[in-house]
Design an enzyme around this catalytic site. Structure first.
Site, PDB file in Angstrom:
ATOM      1  N   PRO A   2      39.271  36.333  42.104  1.00  0.00           N
ATOM      2  CG  PRO A   2      38.127  36.117  44.424  1.00  0.00           C
ATOM      3  CD  PRO A   2      38.074  35.853  42.838  1.00  0.00           C
ATOM      4  CD  GLU A   3      43.968  38.847  39.058  1.00  0.00           C
ATOM      5  OE1 GLU A   3      45.116  39.391  38.677  1.00  0.00           O
ATOM      6  OE2 GLU A   3      43.382  39.028  38.012  1.00  0.00           O
ATOM      7  CE  LYS A  69      46.280  34.729  41.750  1.00  0.00           C
ATOM      8  NZ  LYS A  69      46.095  34.152  40.556  1.00  0.00           N
ATOM      9  NE  ARG A 120      33.284  29.140  36.021  1.00  0.00           N
ATOM     10  CZ  ARG A 120      34.410  29.369  35.029  1.00  0.00           C
ATOM     11  NH1 ARG A 120      34.610  30.858  34.933  1.00  0.00           N
ATOM     12  NH2 ARG A 120      34.926  28.685  34.317  1.00  0.00           N
ATOM     13  NE  ARG A 270      42.839  32.576  31.856  1.00  0.00           N
ATOM     14  CZ  ARG A 270      43.378  32.727  33.082  1.00  0.00           C
ATOM     15  NH1 ARG A 270      44.622  32.187  33.611  1.00  0.00           N
ATOM     16  NH2 ARG A 270      42.664  33.659  33.722  1.00  0.00           N
TER      17      ARG A 270
END
Length: 280
Positions: A2-3, A69, A120, A270
């Site tokens: 989630p951003e 966030k 996670r 990334r």
DNA sequence: AGCAGGACCTGATGGC
DNA sequence: TGCCATCAGGTCCTGC
């Protein structure tokens, strides 16, 4: 993931649903959810499970806020619960969606159960008497959507930096709320290659970046977020922003502007996606 | 100070 | 089918 747009979608849903409600029961199936409480390590001195439960029980939620966030439940009495979903955290109100890796369960009478579910287990929560003094929040850069982000601010933060513009956009001290997806998208719309040095960004490019960051975030909020694999809203529903992305996750497909094939590369660990022709 | 790389976790996916 | 390697949207820590 989630951003910002995903967290904002969750915030709006929750604000409509839990403001004014009181917390009756608190369960912590996975105490490692506490900030600073890592698996195999002892709890930090200032964290106790019993204390946490005591702090939350009976509190009435006054506001649901978002900074970057982070989500914040501010209580009417005093204190606040601060949550970060990291990569795979979900906040769910529909019991049909509760599956595995439940980490925090808040129950409010009548008929409200809020679950923090997190495959996670990177997500974190903290209780703060005064959230304004919570250090990670204090370090955040400006919010892109409330007018706090200006081209001048961005340029001044990039001017002396040799790191890639991509990694600088992910730096929450420079801008709060951007993650990999929207950094990639904003760079595409601005015609800037992800690997360009921060100090190579012109004033004009900084202006374009600011405008495009706001544009992609607004569009994503309107689409209720980007659902790749994990992200869903509080009802377990997927967003639709993945249908509106131009480069992210489009490796090998033709660019929608010029037909050149989209390239994927690893930058600072990334994935970055870009068009060789549209981005310079 | 700022940078790149690794660590933190688990489950999904793809190759053999 | 089964095993192993690889990969993922975030952030913090370490060593250079």
């Amino acid at each position: 993931m989630p951003e910002l747009p995903e967290v904002e979608t969750i915030r709006r849903d929750l604000a409509a649903r839990i403001v004014g409600r009181s917390i009756a029961e608190v369960e912590v199936p996975d105490p490692a959810i506490f900030t600073g409480y890592k698996r195999g390590s002892k709890a930090p001195k200032d964290i106790s499970l019993n204390g946490f439960v005591r702090d939350l029980k009976g509190k009435t939620i006054l506001h649901v806020l978002r900074f970057g966030k982070y989500l914040i439940f501010e209580f009417k009495q005093e204190g606040a619960l601060i949550l970060h979903l990291r990569m795979t955290g979900q906040l769910l109100v529909d019991p049909e969606q509760f599956k595995a890796r439940l980490r925090l369960v808040l129950t409010g009478a009548p008929n409200l159960v809020l679950v923090f579910q997190d495959q996670r287990r990177f997500g974190e929560v903290a209780y703060a008497q005064n959230w304004r003094l919570f250090e990670p929040l204090a370090k955040l850069g400006p919010e892109p959507l409330n007018g706090g982000l200006s081209p001048e601010h961005l340029r001044s933060k990039l001017k002396f930096r040799s790191a890639s513009i991509h990694s600088l956009l992910l730096n929450q001290r420079i801008i709060a709320g951007l993650g990999n997806i929207y950094a990639n998208e904003a760079l595409f719309h601005s015609g800037i290659r992800p690997e360009r040095c921060g100090n190579s960004i012109s004033g004009k490019e900084a202006s374009a970046l600011c405008a495009n960051i706001q544009k992609v975030l607004d569009q994503s909020i309107a689409s209720r977020g980007y659902s790749m694999s994990n992200y869903v809203d509080t009802f377990g529903k997927r967003g639709a922003m993945q249908n509106h992305s131009w480069v992210y996750d489009w490796e090998g497909d033709p660019c929608r502007k010029c037909k050149t094939l989209i390239v994927r590369r690893i930058l600072c660990g990334r994935s970055v996606y870009f068009c060789r022709k549209c981005q310079r």
